[in-house]
Structures are given as C-alpha cells and as structure tokens.
Design an enzyme around this catalytic site. Structure first.
Site, PDB file in Angstrom:
ATOM      1  N   GLY A 123    -148.896  64.791 -35.593  1.00 55.26           N
ATOM      2  CA  GLY A 123    -149.251  66.131 -35.147  1.00 55.26           C
ATOM      3  C   GLY A 123    -149.108  67.161 -36.260  1.00 55.26           C
ATOM      4  O   GLY A 123    -149.147  66.811 -37.452  1.00 55.26           O
ATOM      5  N   ILE A 147    -150.170  64.825 -27.428  1.00 55.34           N
ATOM      6  CA  ILE A 147    -150.586  65.112 -26.046  1.00 55.34           C
ATOM      7  C   ILE A 147    -150.786  66.612 -25.855  1.00 55.34           C
ATOM      8  O   ILE A 147    -151.462  67.031 -24.946  1.00 55.34           O
ATOM      9  CB  ILE A 147    -149.568  64.576 -25.003  1.00 55.34           C
ATOM     10  N   ASP A 148    -150.170  67.431 -26.737  1.00 54.31           N
ATOM     11  CA  ASP A 148    -150.219  68.895 -26.545  1.00 54.31           C
ATOM     12  C   ASP A 148    -151.597  69.482 -26.865  1.00 54.31           C
ATOM     13  O   ASP A 148    -151.907  70.597 -26.448  1.00 54.31           O
ATOM     14  CB  ASP A 148    -149.184  69.584 -27.444  1.00 54.31           C
ATOM     15  N   HIS A 291    -141.439  62.703 -20.070  1.00 53.36           N
ATOM     16  CA  HIS A 291    -142.039  61.684 -20.933  1.00 53.36           C
ATOM     17  C   HIS A 291    -142.976  60.729 -20.200  1.00 53.36           C
ATOM     18  O   HIS A 291    -143.652  59.926 -20.854  1.00 53.36           O
ATOM     19  CB  HIS A 291    -140.946  60.924 -21.676  1.00 53.36           C
ATOM     20  N   GLN A 293    -145.588  61.607 -19.112  1.00 55.29           N
ATOM     21  CA  GLN A 293    -146.901  62.022 -19.627  1.00 55.29           C
ATOM     22  C   GLN A 293    -147.246  61.369 -20.954  1.00 55.29           C
ATOM     23  O   GLN A 293    -148.392  61.424 -21.399  1.00 55.29           O
ATOM     24  CB  GLN A 293    -146.921  63.546 -19.828  1.00 55.29           C
ATOM     25  N   ARG A 294    -146.266  60.815 -21.637  1.00 56.41           N
ATOM     26  CA  ARG A 294    -146.505  60.256 -22.969  1.00 56.41           C
ATOM     27  C   ARG A 294    -146.589  58.741 -22.980  1.00 56.41           C
ATOM     28  O   ARG A 294    -146.995  58.157 -23.989  1.00 56.41           O
ATOM     29  CB  ARG A 294    -145.382  60.686 -23.916  1.00 56.41           C
TER      30      ARG A 294
END
Ligand code: F6P
Length: 367
Positions: A123, A147-148, A291, A293-294
């Site tokens: 990132g 993911i952001d 997490h 989501q990751r």
C-alpha cells in the site's frame, strides 16, 4: 544481459488477492522470461536479515510452489506492517522500542543474493519505502494493494472489491436481526482514513446511515432519522460506521500509536452507540467486522485484477521500467511513477457522485 534473478515481496496488512499477484508474476517471470524468482519473507524482514526465519525464510518460487494459490487469501510470503528499513523498530535493553535505519543492510543483502529487480506489492507505506530504496539503487516495480482503496494513482487496488463484498453480506445479515428485534444495528468497517469500504458496502447493503472519515458527523441528524423512521413504522435501522469516522470537531478513535506503525483505529462504532443510545428509544448493538474483511478467498474481480497486476509487473521488470507501479485506469492496466503513487492518497469526495446518490436515496451521513 537482461534481468535473470528477481525478488518479490508483500508488505503492509494482508489483503485478498496477494497470492493471485504472486501467482501471475511468478508464472510470467518463469514461463515467459525464464527468471529465478525469490520470495522474500515478511516484507523487507527477509532482506534486512538473510537468516530471518519466521517461520520459513526466503524461498525460491517455482511453478509448483505457486500452484493453487490464486484463490487463497493471505500471502504465502508472509507480510509485516512494521518492517520499514528506514525506521526499523528494535527493542533496547531497557525494553523500550526505538527506530533505526537498516536500509544499507537491505541494499547489501539484495546485492549479495545476486538480485537484479524487486517486485514490491503493498500500500502507500510500502510505496514510500520502495521510493527510498530506489534512491539507494534497488530497481523496483510496485503493485498497489489495500482493502482501503486509498492509493491515488490507481482507480482501484486489489482487495477492495472483496472487502466490500464481505461488508455488504454482513449488512444483509445484520438487517435480519435489526428487523426481527426492532433494533438499531451499527456495523463498523475498516478503511483507515478513507471511507470507501463504508460508502460502497453501505450503498450495496442498503444502510440507513453511513458515517465516513471524510464527512464529520453530528448525532442529532441520526437520532432524527431514527425517530422519523419509527414514526413511519420502520422500527429498525442499520448504520455503517467507518473505523476512521469522526464527530464534528473531534478526532478518529485511536487505541494506540506504536513506533514504526500506523495508529490503530478502534472503537468508532462503540463511540457512536454510547452517545447515540441515550438520544433514541430503540435498543442498539454494535458489530465490528475487523479482519474478517481481509481474510478468505478473493472475489472474481480481485482475482482477475491481481493476476493482471502480477503479469504487468513482470512485464515492467522485463522492459527495465523500474520506478513504476502498475495501476488500473479506466479498465486498462497501465503504470505510474512510484514517486507519484507514493505522494498522494485518495479519499471519498464528500460532494462526489456516489455520496450524492446515497443522499438521493435517503441515506443519512450525519452532516
Ligand atoms: O490498511 C488496511 C487495514 O486493514 C486498515 O483498514 C486497518 O485500519 C488496518 O489495516 C488494520 O491493521 P492491523 O492488521 O495492523 O490491525
């Protein structure tokens, strides 16, 4: 003689699609260009110390070692968000953490291994490190991950689509409880200082309110919206809170800020619940997705985007176009200078089209 020996590493938080990038880059690197590809363990940790084994150490990647990884979450190389060689965290004899510059070791070890190029998947933090390592002579090609979705130079990072899908599904599930129990359900999602996951999942999941870092909120409009819904017989409500959301005139909810790491954002959803609770009649519950989501298998979109990024990164290395990061622009894969990619962040536009769409369908932003 062209490039023959290439390193690949993943930096920052893990993200669905990391393995798919590795898969794409390694397959193209070996099959098209005949390279030897060295996977570096845990971001730059494997280059700072060649004896680093936590648990495996650096590994030569083969077609066999990347077989079947495309659909797997996480990263087979391991990663770290505390391995900036320019601010490397060490613990002194007094137990206190300090940071030191170990970037010369990275350069020396890179040369010792006979490497000629590095593919750095990461990132904004990883791209800043890449820029500084390039200044010290390491030829690098970057791949945008997070993911952001907050990297400025690409329309989309891989991992974002999967995170939005997971958050959307969570909203669908939470709505069942909200409706059954006449409750206000608050779902806190990740995204750090950017509200993309909250905004996209909030719209896709039919949220009644979305609180973003980019739009400081007041609780009064939320309480009014909940009361107005009750008056119409809509006794439930689903609110998405981005972890970086802040009240008007206030700050994001930060748990801690360790040396060499980003601040840890914890508690945004609970803070809203604690303050909103006394202002409304309904019961409140908070779900923090964290997490979840990751992890897990990347979405089809992320798998394809990641493979395209991996292939394109290998091509950039073969063409000697170092100092570039692959990027997605208007559906096509292109590249941008890492200097540009590492100097700008992307945020939700408070007056942008997507926010306007959400407002038009009645979503409350607390502004
Ligand atoms: O940058 C990705 C991200 O998942 C953010 O959304 C979140 O704030 C952060 O990483 C969490 O990091 P960690 O896994 O170190 O707690």
């Amino acid at each position: 003689m062209g490039v023959q020996r290439v390193a690949i590493m993943t930096g920052g938080g893990d993200c669905p699609g990391l393995n798919a990038v590795i898969y794409g880059a390694v397959r193209v690197g070996i099959e098209k260009y005949g390279w030897e590809v060295l996977g570096i363990e845990d971001a730059t940790n494997g280059l700072i110390d060649l004896e680093y084994r936590f648990p495996k150490g650096n590994q030569w990647l083969t077609l066999e070692s990347v077989r079947g990884i495309l659909s797997r979450g996480g990263t087979i190389l391991g990663t770290s968000n505390r391995s900036d060689p320019f601010n490397y965290v060490t613990t002194g004899p007094d137990g206190k953490e300090t940071t030191v510059d170990v970037s010369d070791k990275v350069v020396a070890n890179f040369q010792k291994l006979g490497l000629q190029a590095l593919i750095s998947i990461g990132g904004d933090g990883s791209m800043r490190i890449a820029r500084k390592l390039m200044d010290k002579g390491i030829p690098i090609v970057g791949v945008p991950k997070t993911i952001d979705n907050d990297l400025a130079s690409t329309d989309q990072t891989f991992g974002f689509d999967t995170a939005v899908q997971i958050a959307t599904e969570a909203l669908d599930r939470v709505r069942d409880t909200a409706e059954s129990h006449d409750r206000v359900m608050i779902v806190e999602v990740m995204g750090r200082d950017a509200g993309f996951i909250a905004l996209h999942a909030g719209i896709a999941g039919g949220a009644d309110a979305i609180l973003l870092p980019e739009i400081p909120y007041r609780l009064e409009p939320l309480a009014e919206m909940i009361a107005a819904r009750r008056a119409k017989g809509q006794t439930h409500c689903v609110i998405v809170v981005a972890e970086g959301a802040k009240p008007l005139g206030g700050d994001a909810s930060v748990l801690e800020h360790k040396a060499g790491a980003m601040p840890r954002l914890v508690g945004a959803g609970t803070r809203v619940a604690e303050r909103l609770g006394p202002m409304i009649k309904a019961e409140l519950r908070v779900t923090v997705l964290g997490h979840i989501q990751r992890g897990g298998s990347p979405s089809n979109f992320d798998r394809i985007l990641a493979v395209r990024y991996g292939q394109s990164a290998a091509d950039l290395v073969a063409e000697g176009r170092f100092g570039h990061m692959v990027a997605l622009r208007n559906g096509a894969i292109t590249s941008v200078p890492i200097v540009e990619a590492s100097s700008g962040v992307k945020r939700v536009e408070a007056g942008g089209q997507l926010v306007q769409t959400a407002k038009a369908i009645g979503v409350c932003f607390g502004d």
